[in-house]
Design a protein around this motif. Structure first.
Motif, mmCIF file in Angstrom:
data_model
loop_
_atom_site.group_PDB
_atom_site.id
_atom_site.type_symbol
_atom_site.label_atom_id
_atom_site.label_comp_id
_atom_site.label_asym_id
_atom_site.label_seq_id
_atom_site.Cartn_x
_atom_site.Cartn_y
_atom_site.Cartn_z
ATOM 1 N N GLU A 66 0.687 -1.533 0.107
ATOM 2 C CA GLU A 66 0.242 -0.363 -0.056
ATOM 3 C C GLU A 66 0.910 1.130 0.182
ATOM 4 O OE1 GLU A 66 -3.209 0.213 2.949
ATOM 5 O OE2 GLU A 66 -4.172 -1.621 2.574
ATOM 6 N N GLN A 67 1.687 1.237 0.801
ATOM 7 C CA GLN A 67 2.710 2.340 0.808
ATOM 8 C C GLN A 67 3.370 2.890 -0.340
ATOM 9 O OE1 GLN A 67 6.171 1.589 3.199
ATOM 10 N NE2 GLN A 67 6.712 3.871 3.367
ATOM 11 N N GLU A 70 0.454 4.008 -2.786
ATOM 12 C CA GLU A 70 1.031 5.441 -2.512
ATOM 13 C C GLU A 70 1.578 6.432 -3.019
ATOM 14 O OE1 GLU A 70 -0.086 7.525 1.244
ATOM 15 O OE2 GLU A 70 -1.068 5.589 1.453
ATOM 16 N N ASN A 71 2.752 5.939 -2.855
ATOM 17 C CA ASN A 71 4.293 6.657 -3.237
ATOM 18 C C ASN A 71 4.321 6.613 -4.984
ATOM 19 O OD1 ASN A 71 4.276 8.233 -0.596
ATOM 20 N ND2 ASN A 71 5.800 5.566 -0.289
ATOM 21 N N GLU A 73 1.789 6.610 -6.771
ATOM 22 C CA GLU A 73 0.733 7.581 -7.798
ATOM 23 C C GLU A 73 1.009 8.436 -7.457
ATOM 24 O OE1 GLU A 73 -2.664 5.057 -5.677
ATOM 25 O OE2 GLU A 73 -2.581 4.139 -7.737
ATOM 26 N N LYS A 74 1.648 8.876 -5.991
ATOM 27 C CA LYS A 74 1.975 10.904 -5.633
ATOM 28 C C LYS A 74 3.081 11.008 -7.151
ATOM 29 C CE LYS A 74 1.160 10.579 -0.897
ATOM 30 N NZ LYS A 74 2.562 10.158 0.152
#
Lengths: 458, 245
Positions: A66-67, A70-71, A73-74
């Motif tokens: 997930e981390q 998420e990163n 995608e950022k």
């Protein structure tokens, strides 16, 4: 008792000269690896750390994935999740279709082999060009990799020369490696320049930064991603690692273990799309989360695909990559095949003398031989129990469970031969050509002891 | 200190002289040795072939026979390693495994427990040491060539105590000889090829004898040497250490 592996190995050994060459070539890689391992005082500490990091990461896989996503995608990367090979292939095709891609260049990815992506895309009208030299050679030959790091290691330079003469128009009879590499580079240059998209694998996905890291010696991953505007990266979910500190550990181990180099020529970090371009990462499960739940075999997930276990394996070196029925050969391939489908790939568990060398070269300390031993115990779960071996083992058990019978059998030579026959060493032709049967002693130790002949006169 | 002499089944039947040498050497070194007559086999052959469950009763029997001793010592690295590493699992849920903590290969026992510093015999020959896989990688009789740890060899340390001996090692010093129990039957072509390669490298050292802590590897290579009519001879390391006794 012959398995498909042992039959294929027999054929491989028929070409003695080539078999010798394969053994010596791969042993040469092992020697280079040893030199590297012994040049770092902290080598064994690095292996301990790599093993611990992998264990920690796969134990907390949900958190790190997930981390990572998420990163990523950022960073502007589009992240996809694929539960299996089918979903992965469809996702790739969807992305390619939405960009009108007709030609895809790709760098080496064992995951795309696992998912059989190339034939799927080609069936759907996409031209796929492998750009790793070894992969390109076997693609032109319509073959599969025989080794995960050196996919064309089963071919000699003369065979490659003949292939390039036919496919790339190289000079007749010229099999000089530098010349052949030049020819491949020239032909690939055109492919890079005219490709609509590039696809890569990923050696590591760094959760902390949301980037992927790719190690190559040819720079072909860089070419595949710096010419076309569209980059798709295929990544197995076990490739995620926590941070740069862990990356430093793996980076020091990977090339040293794989090819005996301190580092690959190129280590490229991809943290986002190029200006005006698009980058996709497809995170693929395809059975990995199931493997994680397997008490006896989860450690296979620690593998970083360096191929060191193949180079050291005395059986792999003497039977070749194609003798294995799973597409990844050698010790880790035996295990990955069983994890994939034990019914289908059980033939490979015979390809191990339990010498444990693989356990000792593995940079992530995967307990490869222990797992092969465990798979042998589990064959019956797949309905693949080897009957002849069961009968033999049963015969041994019958004798060994009865000290009286054992002593009688050991005590006189006709019965010894019968016991040996039960063990398969005589009479049944199982011992094979090239070695003589051992001779039985006139009197066993047991008999000598009972007769009081075992003593120390001095 | 009471030592139970463990003479593995194939040593019993094929190489009783190795058992005799073990007994002589241990007693010459002042050890109280007994050979329990009820012993059979440790169960490794079936287990490596995939039938570990058949070995459970053998493990229980082995425990009964040997648990009263302070040490269980046998001239076979692979068998000792099997007991040490697998018995706790085989006996799990039945009772605490005692022998796994007591079992030792002869080389280990002589080197680490008795700490032998001199031997009476002479063996004026060139020998090539066969570092058998389970001796190296399961019992640590020598440093595995794959690892970056200080180089050592308990086998060579002991052999070098014998007067007149010249100790050598082959190129690829701990590559497998290809025996591997039922592997040698399952994969006979690869097994024979591994043995041929190993034998050649041993002979290239100029050795008159090939020696090692495991008679099973020696048996395999001896079969190949006989088939190829090579004059090289084979002796278990304990036979050499017991020279003159």
């Amino acid at each position: 008792m012959a398995t498909r592996h042992s039959k294929a190995a027999r054929l491989f050994q028929k070409n003695r000269e080539k078999a010798e060459w394969q053994d010596n070539t791969l042993w040469g890689v092992r020697v280079k690896r040893d030199r590297m391992a012994k040049s770092l005082d902290e080598w064994e500490t690095l292996r301990d750390m790599a093993s611990a990091i992998k264990k920690h990461t796969v134990t907390n896989l949900d958190v790190y994935l997930e981390q990572f996503a998420e990163n990523a995608e950022k960073n502007g990367i589009i992240v996809h999740w694929a539960k299996d090979a089918e979903e992965f292939n469809e996702t790739v095709l969807d992305i390619l279709r939405s960009h009108d891609v007709r030609k895809l260049v790709k760098s080496k990815s064992m995951l795309t082999e696992e998912c059989e992506m190339n034939p799927y895309l080609e069936k759907n009208g996409i031209k796929v060009v492998e750009t790793d030299l070894g992969e390109r050679i076997i693609q032109l030959l319509d073959q599969k990799p025989s080794h995960i790091v050196m996919p064309a290691i089963h071919l000699t330079q003369e065979e490659v020369g003949a292939l390039f003469e036919k496919e790339l128009g190289s000079e007749k009879g010229n099999s000089d490696p530098a010349y052949l590499t030049y020819c491949a580079r020239k032909s690939l240059r055109d492919e890079f320049l005219t490709a609509d998209a590039g696809l890569t694998g990923a050696n590591f996905g760094v959760a902390q930064t949301g980037e992927i890291v790719i190690c190559t010696n040819e720079g072909n991953a860089d070419m595949s991603t710096s010419v076309p505007k569209l980059h798709i990266a295929a990544m197995g979910i076990e490739k995620v690692i926590p941070d740069y500190r862990s990356l430093a550990v793996f980076h020091r181990l990977l090339a040293r273990s794989a090819t005996g180099q301190p580092s690959t020529t190129f280590t490229s970090h991809f943290r986002g799309p190029r200006p005006g371009g698009e980058m996709h990462i497809i995170l693929v499960d395809n059975g990995r989360s199931r493997m994680l739940g397997d008490d006896l075999h989860w450690e296979t997930l620690k593998c970083i695909r360096c191929g060191a276990c193949m180079n050291t394996c005395p059986v792999y070196r003497r039977s070749g990559g194609y003798s294995y029925t799973y597409f990844i050969p050698g010790p880790v391939g035996v295990n990955l095949g069983m994890l994939r489908d034990g019914k289908k790939y059980h033939d490979n568990v015979s390809a191990c003398s339990l010498c444990c060398s693989c356990d000792n070269v593995c940079p992530a300390k995967v307990n490869l031989s222990e797992q092969i031993y465990a798979w042998r115990q589990q064959l019956r779960d797949f309905g693949k129990e080897p009957m002849s071996k069961k009968v033999m083992s049963g015969g041994m058990k019958f004798i060994f469970d009865r000290p009286g019978l054992y002593n009688a059998a050991i005590g006189c030579s006709p019965l010894i031969n019968a016991a040996a026959s039960a063990a398969g060493y005589a009479g049944l032709g199982l011992w094979g050509k090239g070695r003589d049967l051992p001779e039985f002693a006139k009197e066993s130790f047991h008999t000598m002891w009972k007769k009081g002949k075992v003593k120390n006169d001095k | 200190m009471k030592v139970g002499l463990f003479v593995p089944c194939y040593v019993d039947a094929l190489y009783p002289e190795v058992g005799v040498a073990s007994y002589k050497l241990l007693t010459a070194l002042g050890v109280d040795v007994d050979y329990p007559l009820e012993q059979t086999c440790c169960g490794q052959p079936e287990s490596n072939g995939g039938f570990e469950d058949m070995a459970v009763s053998q493990a229980e029997h082995f425990e009964d026979v040997f648990k009263g001793f302070d040490y269980v010592v046998g001239p076979s690295a692979s068998c000792a390693a099997f007991v040490k590493l697998n018995y706790p699992r085989l006996l799990h849920g039945k009772h605490e495994c005692e022998t796994a903590g007591k079992v030792m290969d002869m080389v280990e026992f002589l080197h680490d427990v008795l700490k032998v510093e001199s031997l009476p015999g002479r063996f004026p020959h060139v020998v090539s040491v066969h570092n058998s896989c389970h001796g190296v990688r399961e019992l640590g009789l020598s440093s595995p060539s794959e690892r970056n740890i200080p180089v050592y060899s308990k086998i060579k340390n002991l052999l070098n105590l014998v007067e007149g001996i010249t100790v050598r090692e082959p190129e690829r010093p701990d590559e497998c000889c290809g025996f591997g129990g039922l592997f040698s039957v399952d994969e006979k072509e690869v097994s024979v090829k591994m043995g041929e390669d190993k034998l050649r490298r041993h002979m290239e050292t100029g050795a008159e004898y090939i020696t090692g802590p495991d008679s099973s590897c020696l048996m395999h290579m001896q079969g190949i040497a006989k088939n190829g009519k090579h004059p090289v001879k084979f002796k278990h390391v304990v036979e050499i250490l017991a020279a003159g006794l």
